[in-house]
Design a protein around this motif. Structure first.
Motif, PDB file in Angstrom:
ATOM      1  N   VAL A 537      -5.405 -12.571   3.741  1.00  0.00           N
ATOM      2  CA  VAL A 537      -5.101 -12.021   5.060  1.00  0.00           C
ATOM      3  C   VAL A 537      -4.071 -12.918   5.752  1.00  0.00           C
ATOM      4  O   VAL A 537      -4.259 -14.128   5.865  1.00  0.00           O
ATOM      5  CB  VAL A 537      -6.376 -11.923   5.934  1.00  0.00           C
ATOM      6  N   GLU A 538      -2.987 -12.335   6.195  1.00  0.00           N
ATOM      7  CA  GLU A 538      -1.978 -13.049   6.983  1.00  0.00           C
ATOM      8  C   GLU A 538      -1.932 -12.444   8.370  1.00  0.00           C
ATOM      9  O   GLU A 538      -1.897 -11.215   8.526  1.00  0.00           O
ATOM     10  CB  GLU A 538      -0.598 -12.932   6.325  1.00  0.00           C
ATOM     11  N   GLU A 546       0.295  -8.228  17.757  1.00  0.00           N
ATOM     12  CA  GLU A 546      -0.295  -8.928  16.627  1.00  0.00           C
ATOM     13  C   GLU A 546      -0.020  -8.125  15.349  1.00  0.00           C
ATOM     14  O   GLU A 546      -0.143  -6.895  15.355  1.00  0.00           O
ATOM     15  CB  GLU A 546      -1.805  -9.080  16.807  1.00  0.00           C
ATOM     16  N   LEU A 547       0.387  -8.819  14.279  1.00  0.00           N
ATOM     17  CA  LEU A 547       0.620  -8.195  12.982  1.00  0.00           C
ATOM     18  C   LEU A 547      -0.362  -8.784  11.984  1.00  0.00           C
ATOM     19  O   LEU A 547      -0.518 -10.002  11.902  1.00  0.00           O
ATOM     20  CB  LEU A 547       2.060  -8.448  12.517  1.00  0.00           C
ATOM     21  N   VAL A 548      -1.050  -7.918  11.230  1.00  0.00           N
ATOM     22  CA  VAL A 548      -2.011  -8.379  10.232  1.00  0.00           C
ATOM     23  C   VAL A 548      -1.672  -7.713   8.900  1.00  0.00           C
ATOM     24  O   VAL A 548      -1.471  -6.495   8.832  1.00  0.00           O
ATOM     25  CB  VAL A 548      -3.455  -8.023  10.635  1.00  0.00           C
ATOM     26  N   LYS A 549      -1.601  -8.545   7.834  1.00  0.00           N
ATOM     27  CA  LYS A 549      -1.263  -8.046   6.498  1.00  0.00           C
ATOM     28  C   LYS A 549      -2.403  -8.372   5.541  1.00  0.00           C
ATOM     29  O   LYS A 549      -2.882  -9.498   5.488  1.00  0.00           O
ATOM     30  CB  LYS A 549       0.038  -8.700   6.021  1.00  0.00           C
ATOM     31  N   THR A 562      -5.905   4.254  -2.045  1.00  0.00           N
ATOM     32  CA  THR A 562      -4.696   4.478  -1.237  1.00  0.00           C
ATOM     33  C   THR A 562      -4.958   4.325   0.252  1.00  0.00           C
ATOM     34  O   THR A 562      -4.023   4.329   1.048  1.00  0.00           O
ATOM     35  CB  THR A 562      -4.130   5.882  -1.488  1.00  0.00           C
ATOM     36  N   ALA A 563      -6.216   4.215   0.640  1.00  0.00           N
ATOM     37  CA  ALA A 563      -6.555   4.045   2.050  1.00  0.00           C
ATOM     38  C   ALA A 563      -7.904   3.342   2.152  1.00  0.00           C
ATOM     39  O   ALA A 563      -8.713   3.380   1.216  1.00  0.00           O
ATOM     40  CB  ALA A 563      -6.602   5.382   2.783  1.00  0.00           C
ATOM     41  N   CYS A 564      -8.117   2.695   3.263  1.00  0.00           N
ATOM     42  CA  CYS A 564      -9.379   1.986   3.469  1.00  0.00           C
ATOM     43  C   CYS A 564      -9.695   1.951   4.954  1.00  0.00           C
ATOM     44  O   CYS A 564      -8.828   2.210   5.801  1.00  0.00           O
ATOM     45  CB  CYS A 564      -9.299   0.570   2.908  1.00  0.00           C
ATOM     46  N   ASP A 565     -10.941   1.630   5.281  1.00  0.00           N
ATOM     47  CA  ASP A 565     -11.352   1.374   6.656  1.00  0.00           C
ATOM     48  C   ASP A 565     -11.460  -0.133   6.848  1.00  0.00           C
ATOM     49  O   ASP A 565     -11.881  -0.843   5.924  1.00  0.00           O
ATOM     50  CB  ASP A 565     -12.699   2.024   6.960  1.00  0.00           C
ATOM     51  N   ILE A 566     -11.068  -0.612   8.030  1.00  0.00           N
ATOM     52  CA  ILE A 566     -11.075  -2.059   8.286  1.00  0.00           C
ATOM     53  C   ILE A 566     -11.862  -2.348   9.559  1.00  0.00           C
ATOM     54  O   ILE A 566     -11.652  -1.694  10.592  1.00  0.00           O
ATOM     55  CB  ILE A 566      -9.641  -2.609   8.422  1.00  0.00           C
ATOM     56  N   SER A 567     -12.756  -3.304   9.486  1.00  0.00           N
ATOM     57  CA  SER A 567     -13.487  -3.787  10.664  1.00  0.00           C
ATOM     58  C   SER A 567     -13.404  -5.302  10.690  1.00  0.00           C
ATOM     59  O   SER A 567     -13.029  -5.931   9.698  1.00  0.00           O
ATOM     60  CB  SER A 567     -14.947  -3.321  10.632  1.00  0.00           C
ATOM     61  N   LEU A 568     -13.743  -5.915  11.825  1.00  0.00           N
ATOM     62  CA  LEU A 568     -13.660  -7.358  11.940  1.00  0.00           C
ATOM     63  C   LEU A 568     -14.744  -7.897  12.846  1.00  0.00           C
ATOM     64  O   LEU A 568     -15.245  -7.183  13.714  1.00  0.00           O
ATOM     65  CB  LEU A 568     -12.287  -7.801  12.456  1.00  0.00           C
ATOM     66  N   SER A 569     -15.116  -9.146  12.609  1.00  0.00           N
ATOM     67  CA  SER A 569     -16.123  -9.829  13.417  1.00  0.00           C
ATOM     68  C   SER A 569     -15.597 -11.197  13.796  1.00  0.00           C
ATOM     69  O   SER A 569     -14.838 -11.815  13.046  1.00  0.00           O
ATOM     70  CB  SER A 569     -17.424 -10.008  12.625  1.00  0.00           C
ATOM     71  N   GLN A 614       1.194   0.042  -2.414  1.00  0.00           N
ATOM     72  CA  GLN A 614       1.417  -0.938  -3.476  1.00  0.00           C
ATOM     73  C   GLN A 614       0.512  -2.165  -3.328  1.00  0.00           C
ATOM     74  O   GLN A 614       0.932  -3.308  -3.426  1.00  0.00           O
ATOM     75  CB  GLN A 614       2.898  -1.360  -3.506  1.00  0.00           C
ATOM     76  N   GLY A 615      -0.738  -1.879  -3.003  1.00  0.00           N
ATOM     77  CA  GLY A 615      -1.730  -2.943  -2.886  1.00  0.00           C
ATOM     78  C   GLY A 615      -1.702  -3.726  -1.589  1.00  0.00           C
ATOM     79  O   GLY A 615      -2.351  -4.760  -1.465  1.00  0.00           O
ATOM     80  N   VAL A 616      -0.945  -3.245  -0.606  1.00  0.00           N
ATOM     81  CA  VAL A 616      -0.822  -3.972   0.662  1.00  0.00           C
ATOM     82  C   VAL A 616      -1.077  -3.016   1.829  1.00  0.00           C
ATOM     83  O   VAL A 616      -0.572  -1.885   1.835  1.00  0.00           O
ATOM     84  CB  VAL A 616       0.579  -4.603   0.818  1.00  0.00           C
ATOM     85  N   SER A 617      -1.872  -3.472   2.795  1.00  0.00           N
ATOM     86  CA  SER A 617      -2.071  -2.749   4.045  1.00  0.00           C
ATOM     87  C   SER A 617      -1.577  -3.611   5.192  1.00  0.00           C
ATOM     88  O   SER A 617      -1.754  -4.837   5.191  1.00  0.00           O
ATOM     89  CB  SER A 617      -3.559  -2.425   4.270  1.00  0.00           C
TER      90      SER A 617
END
Length: 639
Positions: A537-538, A546-549, A562-569, A614-617
């Motif tokens: 994670v960058e 804010e940019l998150v990779k 090809t898609a995912c759900d993202i959550s954070l704590s 290509q493996g990056v979100s």
């Protein structure tokens, strides 16, 4: 309504040749952090200090919150004009100025007022900026860092105020750093003054000081001037018709507008004053007197009633200790002289945290004192001295009267004595605590440990004999026969590897997270959830963006997705995770794909259907004003 004079603004700022200070007054931040507790404490203390001399009855304080139209606030447009021309030169001042500008367009604003009675009020208002020690109006209205000193030394010693900075506590409670004070003196003269704390600024091509005064002005020769207060003919919220002082704070900060916290702060800091009948407080319709204070202290709406949970707020314990325990004498030395206090002490095994309320003679608590190495012992205590002790405690208080301290004392000898006093206070209290523990935990008798040692020693001998061979010697005595064979350590041949090299195991940067049992799972809940290794994670914050990779290229687990759900704590420095503390919609105004600009939906605090290319979100997030840029996160991926 008062008619504003067209040429002379109601608020005055002193002209200066150049801007030298670009920050807001640091004390504003200090009192802001103390919130409503610091505000009520300072204004209640001022009212107590202003009590009528020789009067034995209680000081009465009326605290009121309400709303007022902006147009009814005297001279408010003068203040707004100044705020609009402020220029911030660092992130803190820019943020504060922007906050002020965001608040000035309200048509109706909240306010809080503190009106006292059975008090003297300010004197010498008609003399204006006289610089006379007898004119308390001039000191209160136009001097910072100065407080009026009583002619009677005993009265001066008992006063709560000492540093002269508490006046600014009222400015800190306003979104615009704005406050007014209405005064009615012993002759029935009524005046209104006020201050606003901004930063040095340029207005109409002239530089001005940071502090503005709600005051009239007399122009003198040689470009000199003198301030005089306005007679009070303003809106009823600003009226003061009986002798005493009234503080009015418009644009009250939202976090201060809490009646329950106001009531608690009065009880927390002044429970002794109220129990002694020296103070009565009316908070809107709530009346706090010595007859009613227990109604609040024993009400679960205001205080935790389970004694085992008293870990931060100790007022119910203090009240019970002060009312039900007989005082004992406690002598504390500063290595030069002794100070004698009355100590109300209560020991109870259920009390989880031991604290000593240090109380001044006016009945104001200074500190929940922690006795060194005894903070977790089961006791509660209240400590009050006489006039000499009060004077010494007063010299040890910090500026906000919330701690005994030696740091602010400049004289090395006095500083050393102050350190010694605070240390000795802990030592003397520790003796009493230890005595109470012994008294409440008596021993039943003396235990002879000789047999226990014998049994242990014998058992050890028997175990040793059983495990090794024995040899009988003269007169039937035995000794343990130790083996002389020492297993030799196999020599390791040079260049020989004893262990087969194990193939290096590749670690997937995603780790499957065990799903919590929540009964019947929906189809959506049957997805797999992974925690992301920080290395994949960058994160970059640029201004309010804010940019998150997320780099999934090294993961075998979701390589075909090809898609995912993202959550954070949120995660703290100790690695403790707080899964429900961070709200996405409350901290980000938008969450989007940086390439297509597509806005991602947020459902149940989860960012839905984030593209994997290509493996990056990647995520582009716009920050709200309340976003804390120092927070650290752990990210979760659901597919």
């Amino acid at each position: 309504m008062f008619k504003q004079q067209p040429k002379e603004p109601l608020w005055k700022f002193s002209p200066i040749p150049n801007i030298e200070e670009s920050n807001f007054n640091k004390i504003l931040e200090r009192f802001y952090n103390m919130r409503v507790t610091g505000l009520t404490r300072e204004n209640t203390q001022n009212s107590m200090d202003g009590r009528l001399l020789g009067y034995e009855g209680p000081v009465r304080l009326k605290i009121e919150t309400g709303s007022i139209k902006k147009e009814d606030i005297p001279g408010i447009n003068d203040v707004i004009d100044r705020i609009k021309c402020l220029q911030g030169r660092n992130s803190y001042t820019k943020e504060t100025i922007q906050h002020m500008i965001n608040k000035i367009n309200q048509d109706e604003v909240r306010y809080i007022s503190f009106e006292d009675s059975n008090t003297r009020g300010l004197t010498g208002a008609k003399n204006g900026q006289s610089n006379s020690a007898r004119d308390t109006w001039g000191i209160y209205a136009y001097n910072k860092g100065v407080h009026f000193e009583e002619a009677d030394s005993q009265v001066e010693t008992s006063r709560g105020g000492s540093h002269g900075v508490g006046k600014i506590a009222s400015n800190a409670a306003s979104d615009l750093h704005l406050m007014y004070f209405a005064n009615c003196d012993e002759y029935g003269d009524k005046h209104l003054g006020g201050t606003v704390q901004l930063i040095e600024h340029v207005y109409d091509d002239q530089c001005y000081r940071s502090t503005g005064y709600f005051t009239d002005i007399e122009r003198l020769e040689d470009n000199k001037s003198k301030f005089y207060p306005y007679e009070n003919n303003f809106h009823p919220v600003f009226e003061k018709n009986t002798r005493g002082l009234k503080i009015i704070i418009p644009f009250l900060r939202e976090e201060y507008d809490n009646e329950t916290e106001i009531v608690k702060s009065i009880c927390d800091s002044f429970f002794v004053s109220i129990l002694e009948g020296k103070l009565e407080v009316l908070v809107n319709k709530e009346i706090i007197t010595r007859e009613t204070i227990l109604d609040y202290v024993k009400d679960p709406k205001y205080y935790e009633q389970d004694i085992t949970e008293a870990k931060k707020i100790f007022t119910p314990l203090y009240v019970e200790t002060y009312q039900n325990q007989k005082p004992r004498s406690l002598k504390v030395s500063d290595s030069v002289r002794d100070y004698n206090f009355n100590l109300y002490f209560h020991y109870d095994e259920q009390i989880p945290k031991g604290r000593v309320a240090i109380v001044r003679t006016i009945g104001m608590k200074i500190e929940d004192f922690k006795v060194a190495s005894n903070a977790n012992k089961p006791y509660n205590a209240v400590l009050i001295g006489g006039a000499d002790e009060d004077a010494y405690i007063k010299s040890l208080e910090n500026e906000s009267h919330t701690e005994l301290s030696w740091e602010h004392i400049k004289d090395p000898k006095l500083q050393k004595r102050a350190k010694r006093f605070i240390n000795n206070l802990s030592k003397e209290m520790a003796k009493i605590i230890e005595e109470a523990i012994k008294e409440n935990n008596p021993t039943d008798g003396v235990m002879n440990t000789e047999d226990i040692l014998y049994v242990v020693e014998t058992q050890f001998k028997n175990d040793l004999s059983d495990s090794l061979g024995t040899v009988m010697i003269n007169k039937g005595k035995s000794v343990v026969k130790a083996s002389t064979v020492v297993p030799k350590k196999a020599k390791k041949k040079r260049g020989e590897n004893t262990e087969k090299e194990k193939p290096e195991k590749k670690r997937d940067p995603l780790k499957r997270k065990k799903r919590e049992e929540k009964g019947t799972e929906s189809e959506e809940q049957k997805s797999t959830k992974y925690s992301a290794n920080p290395e994949m994670v960058e994160r970059l914050i640029l201004g309010k963006r804010e940019l998150v990779k997320f780099d999934f290229t090294k993961s075998e687990l979701i390589k075909d997705e090809t898609a995912c759900d993202i959550s954070l704590s949120i995660i703290d420095g100790m690695g403790v995770e707080y899964p429900d503390e961070f709200n996405l919609l409350g901290n980000y105004s938008s969450i989007a794909d940086p390439y297509s600009g597509t806005q991602y939906k947020v459902n149940n605090n989860v960012i839905k259907d984030v593209k994997i290319r290509q493996g990056v979100s990647e995520l582009q997030l716009e920050l709200n004003d309340n976003f804390n840029k120092s927070l650290k996160f752990v990210y979760y991926i659901e597919v």
